[in-house]
Structure formats: C-alpha cells, structure tokens
Motif scaffolding. Structure first.
Motif, PDB file in Angstrom:
ATOM      1  N   ALA A   8       0.827  -1.203   0.000  1.00  0.00           N
ATOM      2  CA  ALA A   8       0.000   0.000   0.000  1.00  0.00           C
ATOM      3  C   ALA A   8       0.863   1.255   0.000  1.00  0.00           C
ATOM      4  CB  ALA A   8      -0.931  -0.007   1.211  1.00  0.00           C
ATOM      5  N   ALA A   9       1.936   1.245   0.787  1.00  0.00           N
ATOM      6  CA  ALA A   9       2.838   2.402   0.812  1.00  0.00           C
ATOM      7  C   ALA A   9       3.532   2.569  -0.530  1.00  0.00           C
ATOM      8  CB  ALA A   9       3.858   2.254   1.930  1.00  0.00           C
ATOM      9  N   LEU A  10       3.907   1.468  -1.155  1.00  0.00           N
ATOM     10  CA  LEU A  10       4.527   1.538  -2.478  1.00  0.00           C
ATOM     11  C   LEU A  10       3.586   2.157  -3.498  1.00  0.00           C
ATOM     12  CD1 LEU A  10       6.308  -1.928  -2.616  1.00  0.00           C
ATOM     13  CD2 LEU A  10       7.456   0.287  -2.710  1.00  0.00           C
ATOM     14  N   ALA A  11       2.303   1.806  -3.386  1.00  0.00           N
ATOM     15  CA  ALA A  11       1.322   2.338  -4.329  1.00  0.00           C
ATOM     16  C   ALA A  11       1.195   3.852  -4.221  1.00  0.00           C
ATOM     17  CB  ALA A  11      -0.034   1.684  -4.090  1.00  0.00           C
ATOM     18  N   GLY A  12       1.555   4.399  -3.067  1.00  0.00           N
ATOM     19  CA  GLY A  12       1.472   5.839  -2.869  1.00  0.00           C
ATOM     20  C   GLY A  12       2.734   6.593  -3.240  1.00  0.00           C
ATOM     21  N   CYS A  13       3.741   5.875  -3.728  1.00  0.00           N
ATOM     22  CA  CYS A  13       4.983   6.536  -4.128  1.00  0.00           C
ATOM     23  C   CYS A  13       4.788   7.274  -5.459  1.00  0.00           C
ATOM     24  CB  CYS A  13       6.098   5.505  -4.270  1.00  0.00           C
ATOM     25  SG  CYS A  13       6.695   4.813  -2.710  1.00  0.00           S
ATOM     26  N   PRO A  14       5.615   8.248  -5.738  1.00  0.00           N
ATOM     27  CA  PRO A  14       5.520   8.958  -7.016  1.00  0.00           C
ATOM     28  C   PRO A  14       5.543   7.994  -8.200  1.00  0.00           C
ATOM     29  CG  PRO A  14       6.999  10.137  -5.540  1.00  0.00           C
ATOM     30  CD  PRO A  14       6.657   8.843  -4.849  1.00  0.00           C
ATOM     31  N   LYS A  15       4.793   8.312  -9.224  1.00  0.00           N
ATOM     32  CA  LYS A  15       4.606   7.402 -10.352  1.00  0.00           C
ATOM     33  C   LYS A  15       5.872   7.164 -11.148  1.00  0.00           C
ATOM     34  CE  LYS A  15       0.306   6.890  -9.317  1.00  0.00           C
ATOM     35  NZ  LYS A  15      -0.093   5.641  -8.624  1.00  0.00           N
ATOM     36  N   ASP A  16       6.825   8.074 -11.079  1.00  0.00           N
ATOM     37  CA  ASP A  16       8.051   7.884 -11.844  1.00  0.00           C
ATOM     38  C   ASP A  16       9.105   7.084 -11.092  1.00  0.00           C
ATOM     39  OD1 ASP A  16       8.402   9.961 -10.040  1.00  0.00           O
ATOM     40  OD2 ASP A  16       9.662  11.148 -11.371  1.00  0.00           O
ATOM     41  N   TRP A  17       8.797   6.647  -9.860  1.00  0.00           N
ATOM     42  CA  TRP A  17       9.709   5.763  -9.144  1.00  0.00           C
ATOM     43  C   TRP A  17       9.496   4.335  -9.608  1.00  0.00           C
ATOM     44  CZ3 TRP A  17       9.863   7.175  -3.200  1.00  0.00           C
ATOM     45  CH2 TRP A  17      10.230   8.518  -3.063  1.00  0.00           C
ATOM     46  N   ARG A  18      10.561   3.537  -9.613  1.00  0.00           N
ATOM     47  CA  ARG A  18      10.451   2.112  -9.890  1.00  0.00           C
ATOM     48  C   ARG A  18      10.288   1.405  -8.545  1.00  0.00           C
ATOM     49  NH1 ARG A  18      12.739   0.244 -14.627  1.00  0.00           N
ATOM     50  NH2 ARG A  18      11.843  -1.762 -13.967  1.00  0.00           N
ATOM     51  N   CYS A  19       9.135   0.801  -8.318  1.00  0.00           N
ATOM     52  CA  CYS A  19       8.791   0.243  -7.004  1.00  0.00           C
ATOM     53  C   CYS A  19       8.629  -1.263  -7.075  1.00  0.00           C
ATOM     54  CB  CYS A  19       7.499   0.880  -6.490  1.00  0.00           C
ATOM     55  SG  CYS A  19       7.617   2.672  -6.255  1.00  0.00           S
ATOM     56  N   PHE A  20       9.154  -1.951  -6.057  1.00  0.00           N
ATOM     57  CA  PHE A  20       9.112  -3.403  -6.003  1.00  0.00           C
ATOM     58  C   PHE A  20       8.704  -3.852  -4.600  1.00  0.00           C
ATOM     59  CE2 PHE A  20      12.193  -2.002  -9.065  1.00  0.00           C
ATOM     60  CZ  PHE A  20      11.932  -2.786 -10.187  1.00  0.00           C
ATOM     61  N   GLU A  21       7.688  -4.681  -4.534  1.00  0.00           N
ATOM     62  CA  GLU A  21       7.285  -5.241  -3.245  1.00  0.00           C
ATOM     63  C   GLU A  21       8.174  -6.439  -2.960  1.00  0.00           C
ATOM     64  OE1 GLU A  21       3.297  -6.736  -0.819  1.00  0.00           O
ATOM     65  OE2 GLU A  21       3.113  -5.877  -2.832  1.00  0.00           O
ATOM     66  N   ALA A  22       9.098  -6.279  -2.044  1.00  0.00           N
ATOM     67  CA  ALA A  22      10.078  -7.326  -1.744  1.00  0.00           C
ATOM     68  C   ALA A  22      10.620  -7.130  -0.347  1.00  0.00           C
ATOM     69  CB  ALA A  22      11.227  -7.297  -2.756  1.00  0.00           C
ATOM     70  N   SER A  23      10.767  -8.212   0.369  1.00  0.00           N
ATOM     71  CA  SER A  23      11.398  -8.166   1.683  1.00  0.00           C
ATOM     72  C   SER A  23      12.908  -8.045   1.510  1.00  0.00           C
ATOM     73  CB  SER A  23      11.080  -9.435   2.471  1.00  0.00           C
ATOM     74  OG  SER A  23      11.916  -9.542   3.615  1.00  0.00           O
ATOM     75  N   ALA A  24      13.525  -7.214   2.334  1.00  0.00           N
ATOM     76  CA  ALA A  24      14.975  -7.021   2.270  1.00  0.00           C
ATOM     77  C   ALA A  24      15.739  -8.282   2.622  1.00  0.00           C
ATOM     78  CB  ALA A  24      15.394  -5.879   3.195  1.00  0.00           C
ATOM     79  N   VAL A  25      15.076  -9.257   3.273  1.00  0.00           N
ATOM     80  CA  VAL A  25      15.769 -10.491   3.656  1.00  0.00           C
ATOM     81  C   VAL A  25      15.311 -11.686   2.822  1.00  0.00           C
ATOM     82  CG1 VAL A  25      16.324  -9.746   5.981  1.00  0.00           C
ATOM     83  CG2 VAL A  25      14.126 -10.834   5.554  1.00  0.00           C
TER      84      VAL A  25
END
Length: 248
Positions: free
Chosen positions: A36-53
């Motif tokens: 949900a937080a990723l969906a609210g990021c600016p549209k020109d960002w490249r966003c990936f739902e992924a755990s850091a671990v």
C-alpha cells in the motif's frame, strides 16, 4: 541519469531519501514490504514489493538493473524492548535478520554492478544504537553495531574498485516507529510517553529529536560527488547524543 536504490523506501526515512534523491536528479528505485505504501509513491519511481531479507526477491530486483550509482540499505525494524533475559530468541533473530542481513543482501547484489562501473556509493542505515549500548534494546543495538562492521569491511573491500561505503547513524527520529519505541520504553520503565520523549531530547546537546529529512540529506550528500573521498565513516545525524539511556 544516475540511479539510486533504496530498501524500505516507501515510508519514513526511506521515502524521504527517495524524494531528496529525485530532487537531486536521480532515477529512484525502491523496495518495500508494504504494498500500500509503495502504491502511494511517485509514479516515476520504480517500485518493487520485496522483503529485504528475501534473497530471491532481492536478486530479481538487482537483476533488472543495468547500473547502480547509489545504494541506500535502509531496511530495519525496532525489535523488542525488554531486559535481555526477557528477549525471546525468535524476536532476537527477527530483529538481527532485517537490520543486518537486509544490509548484507543489498550490498551483495549491488557490489557487482558498482565494481563493473568502477564507481558507486553504499549508504547503510545504522543508528546511534550502533555507537552506544542501549539498555533494553539488545537485539537492535547488536544488529546496528554489526552494520557498522559490515560497512567498514565493504569500504576496504570495494575501495580499490572506486566504490565507497559509509554508515549513517540516526538518533531519535520523529515518526511512527519512534512512537512505538517510546510507548514500549515507557511501559518497561514505568514512565509516561512524554517523560521518555523528554529524556531522549534532553540526552542530546541540541535538545532535539531529528526528522527524516535530516537523515535523507546526509544520504544524498554521501551519494554525491561532493563526498567522493568520504568512505568508511560512521556519521551520526542525531543532534549529538550524550546519553544513550534516556532519563528525566
């Protein structure tokens, strides 16, 4: 255009890093577990739902990159607030995993990209808990000290390839995560939230918490050409912490 990848970049310090790197002309890539937080990021960002671990997920993100100028290994959790004898091993492992292994995996997959380019900057988010001992925060402090050890090693290992590594140590940062810490410490110490808050502020020479924008500004500096010979450094953004065990 230069490119930055920020883990846990959809909110808090990571989100502010993204905003400021974008303002500096960077292409912004972020990973986060919060869709949900990723969906609210600016549209020109490249966003990936992924755990850091999650190594497979992180490897897939980096595999899609043809270059990387700055890595902000920012993922972390507060972990439990309790005397060491009351900390469950599962909670210890969970805290250390996100804070330390998350930084390790990000560096592991960023290093080949930067080595091939002969340049790059890694900015690892540690904490003032990585400089001092913190009562009732054993897992978090241990992990953040280890992040600094990882950073020092990365600086030595990657320096010959033109790659720098530094650690930022935020102090008490205004925001939801710190509010959780304040509530838990208040319960452990039999104090009010406001008493703990004032204790943290009084434990700095500037008598103040810091804001995410202060930490992000340091990350942008460390990722810039202005810091081209700054490597292997532990830099606190904390208003100068004098007393790591807040009291009133």
């Amino acid at each position: 255009m230069k490119r930055v990848l920020i883990t846990a970049g959809a909110s808090g310090i990571g989100r502010e890093m993204g905003v400021q790197f974008a303002d500096a002309g960077f292409e912004v890539w972020v990973t986060d577990v919060d869709g949900a937080a990723l969906a609210g990021c600016p549209k020109d960002w490249r966003c990936f739902e992924a755990s850091a671990v999650d190594e497979e997920a992180m490897a897939a993100v980096f595999a899609g990159m043809d270059g990387l100028d700055v890595l902000c290994a920012n993922a972390g959790i507060a972990g439990p607030t309790a005397p060491v004898e009351e900390v469950r091993l599962a909670d210890w492992r969970g805290c250390v995993s996100v804070n330390l292994e998350g930084a390790f995996l990000a560096a592991k997959y960023a290093a080949p990209l930067m080595k091939r380019a002969g340049r790059g900057a890694m900015v690892l988010t540690s904490s003032t808990a990585g400089i001092y001992g913190y009562p009732n925060r054993a897992p978090y402090a241990a992990a953040k000290w280890a992040v600094i050890g990882l950073m020092k090693t990365l600086a030595m290992e990657l320096g010959p390839f033109g790659v720098r590594a530094n650690a930022i140590c935020p102090g008490a940062v205004e925001g939801p995560r710190m509010e959780g810490v304040l509530a838990r410490e208040a319960a452990v110490k039999g104090m009010t939230r406001d008493q703990v808050y004032q204790g943290y502020a009084a434990g700095t020479s500037m008598r103040s918490f810091v804001e995410a924008r202060d930490v992000a500004a340091m990350a942008v500096f460390l990722g810039s050409d202005a810091a081209r010979l700054v490597s292997g450094q532990v830099i606190a953004v904390d208003g100068h912490t004098e007393n790591p065990d807040p009291k009133v």
